[in-house]
Write a protein that holds these residues in place. Sequence first.
Motif, PDB file in Angstrom:
ATOM      1  N   UNK A  13      -8.293  -1.300   5.071  1.00 31.90           N
ATOM      2  CA  UNK A  13      -6.929  -2.196   4.339  1.00 31.90           C
ATOM      3  C   UNK A  13      -6.462  -3.289   5.405  1.00 31.90           C
ATOM      4  N   UNK A  14      -6.706  -3.169   6.613  1.00 34.79           N
ATOM      5  CA  UNK A  14      -6.398  -4.132   7.498  1.00 34.79           C
ATOM      6  C   UNK A  14      -7.380  -5.118   7.633  1.00 34.79           C
ATOM      7  N   UNK A  15      -8.691  -4.825   7.690  1.00 35.55           N
ATOM      8  CA  UNK A  15      -9.678  -5.877   7.667  1.00 35.55           C
ATOM      9  C   UNK A  15      -9.748  -6.723   6.384  1.00 35.55           C
ATOM     10  N   UNK A  16      -9.367  -6.074   5.136  1.00 37.07           N
ATOM     11  CA  UNK A  16      -9.626  -6.802   3.841  1.00 37.07           C
ATOM     12  C   UNK A  16      -8.129  -7.772   3.773  1.00 37.07           C
ATOM     13  N   UNK A  17      -7.092  -7.446   4.651  1.00 33.39           N
ATOM     14  CA  UNK A  17      -6.108  -8.253   4.297  1.00 33.39           C
ATOM     15  C   UNK A  17      -6.265  -9.675   4.979  1.00 33.39           C
ATOM     16  N   UNK A  18      -7.367  -9.981   5.887  1.00 37.57           N
ATOM     17  CA  UNK A  18      -7.713 -11.181   6.060  1.00 37.57           C
ATOM     18  C   UNK A  18      -6.726 -11.658   7.107  1.00 37.57           C
ATOM     19  N   UNK A  19      -5.907 -10.933   7.727  1.00 38.15           N
ATOM     20  CA  UNK A  19      -4.863 -11.143   8.595  1.00 38.15           C
ATOM     21  C   UNK A  19      -5.493 -10.755   9.981  1.00 38.15           C
ATOM     22  N   UNK A  61      -2.675   6.449  -4.166  1.00 42.60           N
ATOM     23  CA  UNK A  61      -1.670   5.278  -4.974  1.00 42.60           C
ATOM     24  C   UNK A  61      -1.791   3.983  -4.069  1.00 42.60           C
ATOM     25  N   UNK A  62      -1.848   3.983  -2.875  1.00 40.68           N
ATOM     26  CA  UNK A  62      -2.210   2.674  -2.302  1.00 40.68           C
ATOM     27  C   UNK A  62      -3.592   1.962  -2.724  1.00 40.68           C
ATOM     28  N   UNK A  63      -4.475   2.759  -2.893  1.00 40.64           N
ATOM     29  CA  UNK A  63      -5.912   2.480  -3.234  1.00 40.64           C
ATOM     30  C   UNK A  63      -5.678   1.693  -4.832  1.00 40.64           C
ATOM     31  N   UNK A  64      -5.019   2.263  -5.590  1.00 41.04           N
ATOM     32  CA  UNK A  64      -5.143   2.041  -7.016  1.00 41.04           C
ATOM     33  C   UNK A  64      -4.461   0.782  -7.279  1.00 41.04           C
ATOM     34  N   UNK A  65      -3.379   0.406  -6.306  1.00 38.55           N
ATOM     35  CA  UNK A  65      -2.443  -0.754  -6.399  1.00 38.55           C
ATOM     36  C   UNK A  65      -3.428  -1.845  -5.778  1.00 38.55           C
ATOM     37  N   UNK A  66      -4.085  -1.679  -4.683  1.00 34.88           N
ATOM     38  CA  UNK A  66      -4.977  -2.732  -4.309  1.00 34.88           C
ATOM     39  C   UNK A  66      -6.094  -3.201  -5.204  1.00 34.88           C
ATOM     40  N   UNK A  67      -6.737  -2.079  -5.760  1.00 37.09           N
ATOM     41  CA  UNK A  67      -7.846  -2.459  -6.959  1.00 37.09           C
ATOM     42  C   UNK A  67      -7.240  -3.108  -7.864  1.00 37.09           C
ATOM     43  N   UNK A  69      -4.741  -5.371  -7.714  1.00 38.73           N
ATOM     44  CA  UNK A  69      -4.590  -6.456  -6.846  1.00 38.73           C
ATOM     45  C   UNK A  69      -2.818  -6.654  -7.425  1.00 38.73           C
ATOM     46  N   UNK A  70      -2.158  -5.521  -7.324  1.00 39.23           N
ATOM     47  CA  UNK A  70      -0.553  -5.432  -7.443  1.00 39.23           C
ATOM     48  C   UNK A  70      -0.042  -5.224  -6.132  1.00 39.23           C
ATOM     49  N   UNK A  71       0.477  -6.457  -5.536  1.00 39.21           N
ATOM     50  CA  UNK A  71       0.813  -6.434  -4.320  1.00 39.21           C
ATOM     51  C   UNK A  71       2.054  -5.917  -4.304  1.00 39.21           C
ATOM     52  N   UNK A  72       2.930  -5.806  -5.137  1.00 38.46           N
ATOM     53  CA  UNK A  72       4.287  -5.279  -5.297  1.00 38.46           C
ATOM     54  C   UNK A  72       4.057  -3.794  -5.236  1.00 38.46           C
ATOM     55  N   UNK A  73       3.374  -3.115  -6.011  1.00 41.92           N
ATOM     56  CA  UNK A  73       3.064  -1.698  -6.004  1.00 41.92           C
ATOM     57  C   UNK A  73       2.412  -1.097  -4.834  1.00 41.92           C
ATOM     58  N   UNK A  75       2.593  -2.666  -1.876  1.00 38.00           N
ATOM     59  CA  UNK A  75       3.790  -2.538  -0.850  1.00 38.00           C
ATOM     60  C   UNK A  75       4.559  -1.384  -0.807  1.00 38.00           C
ATOM     61  N   UNK A  76       5.055  -1.151  -2.043  1.00 41.18           N
ATOM     62  CA  UNK A  76       5.944   0.163  -2.381  1.00 41.18           C
ATOM     63  C   UNK A  76       5.138   1.287  -1.786  1.00 41.18           C
ATOM     64  N   UNK A  77       3.871   1.434  -2.238  1.00 43.60           N
ATOM     65  CA  UNK A  77       3.039   2.726  -2.147  1.00 43.60           C
ATOM     66  C   UNK A  77       3.083   2.956  -0.601  1.00 43.60           C
ATOM     67  N   UNK A  78       2.805   1.677  -0.034  1.00 51.50           N
ATOM     68  CA  UNK A  78       2.433   1.695   1.662  1.00 51.50           C
ATOM     69  C   UNK A  78       3.774   2.368   2.380  1.00 51.50           C
ATOM     70  N   UNK A  79       5.029   1.594   1.842  1.00 53.63           N
ATOM     71  CA  UNK A  79       6.217   1.842   2.519  1.00 53.63           C
ATOM     72  C   UNK A  79       6.372   3.367   2.389  1.00 53.63           C
ATOM     73  N   UNK A  80       6.271   3.745   1.049  1.00 54.16           N
ATOM     74  CA  UNK A  80       6.416   5.189   0.663  1.00 54.16           C
ATOM     75  C   UNK A  80       5.581   6.187   1.528  1.00 54.16           C
ATOM     76  N   UNK A  81       4.189   5.804   1.989  1.00 50.28           N
ATOM     77  CA  UNK A  81       3.687   6.348   2.632  1.00 50.28           C
ATOM     78  C   UNK A  81       4.173   6.514   4.229  1.00 50.28           C
ATOM     79  N   UNK A  82       4.402   5.478   4.912  1.00 44.78           N
ATOM     80  CA  UNK A  82       5.060   5.263   6.055  1.00 44.78           C
ATOM     81  C   UNK A  82       6.328   6.091   6.264  1.00 44.78           C
ATOM     82  N   UNK A  83       7.105   5.911   5.222  1.00 43.59           N
ATOM     83  CA  UNK A  83       8.556   6.585   5.397  1.00 43.59           C
ATOM     84  C   UNK A  83       8.126   8.223   5.307  1.00 43.59           C
ATOM     85  N   UNK A  84       7.407   8.530   4.618  1.00 39.82           N
ATOM     86  CA  UNK A  84       6.967  10.172   4.443  1.00 39.82           C
ATOM     87  C   UNK A  84       6.424  10.580   5.741  1.00 39.82           C
ATOM     88  N   UNK A  85       5.624   9.754   6.363  1.00 40.38           N
ATOM     89  CA  UNK A  85       5.255  10.126   7.742  1.00 40.38           C
ATOM     90  C   UNK A  85       6.194  10.247   8.659  1.00 40.38           C
TER      91      UNK A  85
END
Length: 94
Positions: A13-19, A61-67, A69-73, A75-85
């Motif tokens: 995910x980090x690599x594919x962000x291009x950041x 959920x994160x992967x499906x949103x990336x596939x 190309x739904x940036x909003x979903x 982001x929400x999926x990643x935030x949910x994942x981080x908050x749960x952890x």
Amino acid sequence: IGIEEDYRFHSLIIISSGNSIYQTIFDMISPKFLEALRVSKNQSKRLSKSYLEDTHQEHERILNALKKRDAVEARLAMLDHLEKNETKIWNHDL
């Protein structure tokens, strides 16, 4: 229990962000990140199989949103994942 797969998932995910900033930071912290994954996965395995299943669903959920190309979903999926952890860590569930 998917330690290497989990590490690779986050790495890709980090690599594919291009950041390049994210990549540089990840390169610096990756040994600690991998060790944290080992600890948390082993503790999750001892506590309950549902912890591992929940993480898998969060990643899907994160992967499906990336596939899609739904940036909003994504982001929400990643935030949910981080908050749960974060909750698991602060509640000493891991």
